[in-house]
Design a protein around this motif. Structure first.
Motif, PDB file in Angstrom:
ATOM      1  N   TYR A 267      45.698  42.521  27.624  1.00 46.52           N
ATOM      2  CA  TYR A 267      44.293  42.284  28.009  1.00 46.52           C
ATOM      3  C   TYR A 267      44.161  41.380  29.231  1.00 46.52           C
ATOM      4  O   TYR A 267      43.097  41.319  29.835  1.00 46.52           O
ATOM      5  CB  TYR A 267      43.471  41.790  26.804  1.00 46.52           C
ATOM      6  N   ASN A 268      45.233  40.676  29.614  1.00 48.99           N
ATOM      7  CA  ASN A 268      45.187  39.978  30.914  1.00 48.99           C
ATOM      8  C   ASN A 268      44.864  41.003  32.002  1.00 48.99           C
ATOM      9  O   ASN A 268      44.080  40.749  32.911  1.00 48.99           O
ATOM     10  CB  ASN A 268      46.544  39.356  31.246  1.00 48.99           C
TER      11      ASN A 268
ATOM     12  N   PHE B 148      33.884  42.773  28.432  1.00 47.26           N
ATOM     13  CA  PHE B 148      35.261  42.546  27.968  1.00 47.26           C
ATOM     14  C   PHE B 148      35.315  42.146  26.497  1.00 47.26           C
ATOM     15  O   PHE B 148      36.313  42.362  25.821  1.00 47.26           O
ATOM     16  CB  PHE B 148      35.995  41.515  28.847  1.00 47.26           C
ATOM     17  N   ARG B 149      34.235  41.567  25.971  1.00 48.97           N
ATOM     18  CA  ARG B 149      34.259  41.198  24.544  1.00 48.97           C
ATOM     19  C   ARG B 149      34.303  42.463  23.691  1.00 48.97           C
ATOM     20  O   ARG B 149      35.060  42.556  22.725  1.00 48.97           O
ATOM     21  CB  ARG B 149      33.021  40.374  24.151  1.00 48.97           C
TER      22      ARG B 149
ATOM     23  N   ASP C  21      41.206  43.178  30.913  1.00 49.33           N
ATOM     24  CA  ASP C  21      39.976  42.393  31.093  1.00 49.33           C
ATOM     25  C   ASP C  21      39.680  42.128  32.561  1.00 49.33           C
ATOM     26  O   ASP C  21      38.515  42.116  32.970  1.00 49.33           O
ATOM     27  CB  ASP C  21      40.102  41.029  30.392  1.00 49.33           C
TER      28      ASP C  21
ATOM     29  N   ILE D  51      38.110  45.117  33.791  1.00 48.64           N
ATOM     30  CA  ILE D  51      36.822  45.272  33.096  1.00 48.64           C
ATOM     31  C   ILE D  51      35.776  44.319  33.691  1.00 48.64           C
ATOM     32  O   ILE D  51      34.635  44.709  33.952  1.00 48.64           O
ATOM     33  CB  ILE D  51      37.022  44.994  31.573  1.00 48.64           C
ATOM     34  N   ILE D  52      36.176  43.067  33.929  1.00 47.73           N
ATOM     35  CA  ILE D  52      35.214  42.090  34.468  1.00 47.73           C
ATOM     36  C   ILE D  52      34.869  42.452  35.916  1.00 47.73           C
ATOM     37  O   ILE D  52      33.704  42.436  36.306  1.00 47.73           O
ATOM     38  CB  ILE D  52      35.766  40.648  34.358  1.00 47.73           C
TER      39      ILE D  52
ATOM     40  N   CYS E 144      41.896  51.070  33.570  1.00 50.08           N
ATOM     41  CA  CYS E 144      42.044  49.926  32.650  1.00 50.08           C
ATOM     42  C   CYS E 144      43.316  50.059  31.820  1.00 50.08           C
ATOM     43  O   CYS E 144      44.043  49.074  31.611  1.00 50.08           O
ATOM     44  CB  CYS E 144      40.832  49.823  31.725  1.00 50.08           C
TER      45      CYS E 144
ATOM     46  N   GLU F 234      37.802  44.132  24.072  1.00 51.94           N
ATOM     47  CA  GLU F 234      38.862  43.418  23.340  1.00 51.94           C
ATOM     48  C   GLU F 234      38.711  43.581  21.836  1.00 51.94           C
ATOM     49  O   GLU F 234      39.685  43.865  21.132  1.00 51.94           O
ATOM     50  CB  GLU F 234      38.826  41.924  23.671  1.00 51.94           C
TER      51      GLU F 234
END
Ligand code: MEV
Length: 440
Positions: A279-280, A293-294, A283, A286-287, A365, A297
């Motif tokens: 997720y590093n 991102f919440r 995210d 995604i950001i 992603c 995840e």
């Protein structure tokens, strides 16, 4: 006064003034600092302010790119918004490494999303189940006016199921609704339809005396768990083509990576860190592209636990001389709606990616997650994570200690063969500074 009523009604300047007065020791420098981060373009600032509430300034994050990603035969440069040292460097290394070995491959497996109306029914369960086909036709018809645009784009409501949850709680049922939301993430669309279905469900039962019971709606909301909105990304090459990695011969490296993934598959402690690294990458993209991102995840972690124990999102095999490494990632993302057309850097990120549709963004992603995981495993199974990580961490410490460029260069050289920590860096800097003083 440490509390206030009507704070949201104050102007932005008044909000800052109140905050500084009450929580920042009336410090004028703090006030100036907060204001210094306002965007110079008032219209842009207004746009940013209106994303949220009680906005007092902007919070900065590095915006980076990782070039050299060959994905399904095309070159891409991935935009990333992330503050953690080494992540972008690791990403770029993985991009280059695999671009020299056939590149990344990816495909979207499915794009179905889900929403639920949770309710209680006080009447006869068997009758509700028997009448459900009629109810379903009525809901599908009755909600159509809300999905005209989505239907025209090829999406809309796909199905409605009645789920019997009475084993968990007396009289508890769900409408489980599946959706195709095309290029939008779809949460707003889904919630609107669900609330309409909830109202119509209640009326349908209320207006038909044969039900002999009432509906009590508990809640209606999109599910962020989208196991059927799924993308797969993979890399593969002959083991020998991996070359010498971090000093390890190809075969040994391949076997260590396979084993590292296996450990994450069977051990939740390791899986959590392993997936955090994935997720590093995910995210950050995604950001940068204005997605949630919440939600992404939460979905991925639920998926990682779908077989009853939390496990790795990536997998690896070494068979008949072929190294294969892949990820299956559930992802609900959008390239229209939300922030996508209004946040200036989100628009720019999407442009860098060639204005992708939602399926293409899912691919980017998943590739980012896989690349990041490969980079982490590559470091962990060879030289260790600290070597690369600490160099970047060192720069953060040096910045914190207000080191000059000259001091930074000295420190980078000094720590080549020493362990970096806040204390060792501070002591080194003090010694360097007093040695320089002594010379003067
Ligand atoms: C650090 O942000 C991420 C890693 O811990 C991931 C991993 O251990 O696989 C390096």
């Amino acid at each position: 006064m440490k509390n206030i009523s009507g704070y949201s009604k104050l102007s932005k300047q008044q909000k800052v003034d109140w905050l500084v007065e009450n929580y920042l020791n009336k410090d004028e420098a703090a006030k100036e600092e907060l204001i210094s981060y306002w965007h110079q373009n008032a219209a842009t600032q207004k746009t940013l302010d209106e994303f949220s509430e009680n906005t007092i300034t902007n919070y900065f994050f590095p915006f980076s790119v990782a070039p050299n990603f060959l994905i399904n035969g095309e070159w891409y440069c991935l935009p990333m918004a992330i503050e953690e040292s080494s992540v972008v460097a690791a990403m770029s290394n993985s991009g280059k490494f695999w671009s020299e070995r056939g590149g990344y491959h990816a495909e979207v497996i499915s794009t179905t999303k889900v929403g639920q109306v949770h309710f209680k029914f006080s009447g006869d369960k068997a009758y509700l189940i028997e009448q459900f086909p009629k109810l379903k036709t009525s809901l599908l018809e009755g909600g159509k006016y809300l999905s005209v645009n989505m239907d025209a784009r090829g999406g809309g409501v796909l199905d409605i199921e009645l789920v019997d949850m009475t084993a968990h709680e007396a009289n508890y049922f769900q409408l489980k609704v599946s959706f195709e939301t095309c290029d939008s993430m779809g949460a707003n669309f889904i919630n609107t339809i669900l609330e309409e279905y909830a109202t119509q469900l209640k009326e349908f039962v209320h207006n038909d005396a044969t039900f002999n019971g009432e509906i009590k709606i508990i809640l209606s909301i999109v599910s962020n768990y989208t196991p059927h909105c799924l993308v797969r990304a993979w890399v593969e090459c002959k083991v020998e083509d991996l070359g010498i990695v971090g000093g390890l011969p190809a075969e040994e490296f391949a076997e260590k990576v396979r084993m590292a993934v296996k450990i994450a598959e069977v051990d939740p402690h390791r899986a959590t860190t392993h997936n955090k690294g994935i997720y590093n990458g995910v995210d950050a993209v995604i950001i940068a592209t204005g997605n949630d991102f919440r939600a992404v995840e939460a979905c991925g972690h639920t998926y990682a636990a779908r077989n009853g124990s939390y496990s790795s999102l990536t997998h690896c095999t070494v068979n008949e001389g072929i190294f294969k490494f892949w990820i299956d990632l559930p992802l609900a993302v959008g390239t229209v709606g939300g922030l996508t057309q209004i946040h200036p850097l989100v628009k720019r990120s999407l442009q860098i990616l060639g204005n992708p549709n939602a399926k293409q963004l899912m691919i980017f992603c998943a590739v980012a997650g896989l690349a990041q995981n490969f980079a982490a495993l590559r470091a962990l199974t060879t030289v260790g994570i600290q070597q690369g990580h600490m160099k970047m961490h060192l720069l953060n410490i040096l910045n914190y200690l207000e080191a000059t460029e000259e001091e930074k260069n000295y420190a980078l050289e000094y720590f080549k063969d020493k362990i970096v920590s806040f204390t060792t860096t501070r002591v080194m800097l003090e010694q360097y500074r007093s040695a320089k003083q002594a010379v003067k």
